[in-house]
Design a protein around this motif. Structure first.
Motif, PDB file in Angstrom:
ATOM      1  N   THR A   9       0.830  -1.205   0.000  1.00 22.44           N
ATOM      2  CA  THR A   9       0.000   0.000   0.000  1.00 22.44           C
ATOM      3  C   THR A   9       0.861   1.250   0.000  1.00 22.44           C
ATOM      4  O   THR A   9       0.624   2.186  -0.785  1.00 22.44           O
ATOM      5  CB  THR A   9      -0.945   0.005   1.219  1.00 22.44           C
ATOM      6  OG1 THR A   9      -1.753  -1.166   1.183  1.00 22.44           O
ATOM      7  CG2 THR A   9      -1.828   1.246   1.235  1.00 22.44           C
ATOM      8  N   THR A  10       1.863   1.268   0.859  1.00 21.33           N
ATOM      9  CA  THR A  10       2.733   2.439   0.957  1.00 21.33           C
ATOM     10  C   THR A  10       3.477   2.681  -0.358  1.00 21.33           C
ATOM     11  O   THR A  10       3.571   3.821  -0.828  1.00 21.33           O
ATOM     12  CB  THR A  10       3.722   2.284   2.122  1.00 21.33           C
ATOM     13  OG1 THR A  10       2.974   2.050   3.326  1.00 21.33           O
ATOM     14  CG2 THR A  10       4.581   3.514   2.295  1.00 21.33           C
ATOM     15  N   VAL A  11       3.983   1.635  -0.959  1.00 19.24           N
ATOM     16  CA  VAL A  11       4.689   1.781  -2.232  1.00 19.24           C
ATOM     17  C   VAL A  11       3.722   2.246  -3.325  1.00 19.24           C
ATOM     18  O   VAL A  11       4.038   3.151  -4.115  1.00 19.24           O
ATOM     19  CB  VAL A  11       5.397   0.471  -2.626  1.00 19.24           C
ATOM     20  CG1 VAL A  11       5.920   0.528  -4.053  1.00 19.24           C
ATOM     21  CG2 VAL A  11       6.533   0.177  -1.649  1.00 19.24           C
ATOM     22  N   SER A  12       2.544   1.659  -3.388  1.00 19.45           N
ATOM     23  CA  SER A  12       1.559   2.036  -4.396  1.00 19.45           C
ATOM     24  C   SER A  12       1.179   3.506  -4.275  1.00 19.45           C
ATOM     25  O   SER A  12       1.161   4.249  -5.269  1.00 19.45           O
ATOM     26  CB  SER A  12       0.318   1.152  -4.266  1.00 19.45           C
ATOM     27  OG  SER A  12      -0.650   1.526  -5.210  1.00 19.45           O
ATOM     28  N   VAL A  13       0.873   3.946  -3.071  1.00 14.95           N
ATOM     29  CA  VAL A  13       0.519   5.354  -2.849  1.00 14.95           C
ATOM     30  C   VAL A  13       1.727   6.247  -3.123  1.00 14.95           C
ATOM     31  O   VAL A  13       1.595   7.307  -3.756  1.00 14.95           O
ATOM     32  CB  VAL A  13      -0.036   5.572  -1.423  1.00 14.95           C
ATOM     33  CG1 VAL A  13      -0.210   7.059  -1.129  1.00 14.95           C
ATOM     34  CG2 VAL A  13      -1.358   4.838  -1.245  1.00 14.95           C
ATOM     35  N   GLY A  14       2.889   5.821  -2.706  1.00 17.05           N
ATOM     36  CA  GLY A  14       4.095   6.622  -2.925  1.00 17.05           C
ATOM     37  C   GLY A  14       4.417   6.824  -4.387  1.00 17.05           C
ATOM     38  O   GLY A  14       4.762   7.941  -4.810  1.00 17.05           O
ATOM     39  N   VAL A  15       4.298   5.775  -5.176  1.00 21.96           N
ATOM     40  CA  VAL A  15       4.558   5.910  -6.614  1.00 21.96           C
ATOM     41  C   VAL A  15       3.493   6.806  -7.253  1.00 21.96           C
ATOM     42  O   VAL A  15       3.808   7.652  -8.105  1.00 21.96           O
ATOM     43  CB  VAL A  15       4.639   4.526  -7.292  1.00 21.96           C
ATOM     44  CG1 VAL A  15       4.756   4.660  -8.801  1.00 21.96           C
ATOM     45  CG2 VAL A  15       5.831   3.743  -6.740  1.00 21.96           C
TER      46      VAL A  15
END
Length: 148
Positions: A9-15
């Motif tokens: 989730t964090t990576v998806s939102v960050g990208v």
């Protein structure tokens, strides 16, 4: 399993934040430096391309964040995850009410059919987008805070 969801989730939102930040502060500035026809054609193409991808990305990021909040309900940091989800809801509402209507018009424009105020509409979209990027950056920061 929850750890994998948190990281994904964090990576998806960050990208997603990175893409939107890049649109606001890199891509649109590059396009603005081009001659009017090229600028307008580039923005229309970007509106079509990102207009097809970003709605799915926004909704899936919100769903992932909600799943994280539900799965980790009794764990520390859940309030931060719920806050991030709330900010993502705000970004979706901003998109639907403010940005999508302008994008839906501008993605069909060509140098031959664009309205006289196309630059003003583009500038309005940019201002709304800056605000949305700020909301997204805040959501991402809150998610990262929930991890630590």
């Amino acid at each position: 399993m929850l750890n994998a969801l948190e990281v994904f989730t964090t990576v998806s939102v960050g990208v997603m934040v990175g893409v939107e930040f890049s649109v606001a502060f890199v891509i649109n500035r590059i396009l603005a430096a081009l001659p009017d026809d090229s600028c307008q054609l580039g923005r229309a193409h970007g509106g079509r391309m990102l207009g097809a991808v970003m709605p799915v990305w926004y909704v899936s990021s919100l769903v992932l964040t909600a799943l994280w909040a539900i799965a980790g309900w009794h764990r520390p940091g859940t309030g931060l995850v719920v806050t991030a989800a709330g900010l993502l809801v705000v970004s979706v509402v901003m998109s639907v009410l403010l940005l999508v209507p302008i994008n839906n018009r501008s993605k069909t424009w060509t140098p031959e059919n664009r309205p006289a105020d196309w630059k003003e509409q583009g500038n309005r979209w940019d201002r709304y987008h800056y605000a949305r990027v700020a909301v997204l950056v805040a959501a991402f920061a809150v998610l990262v805070s929930a991890l630590v």
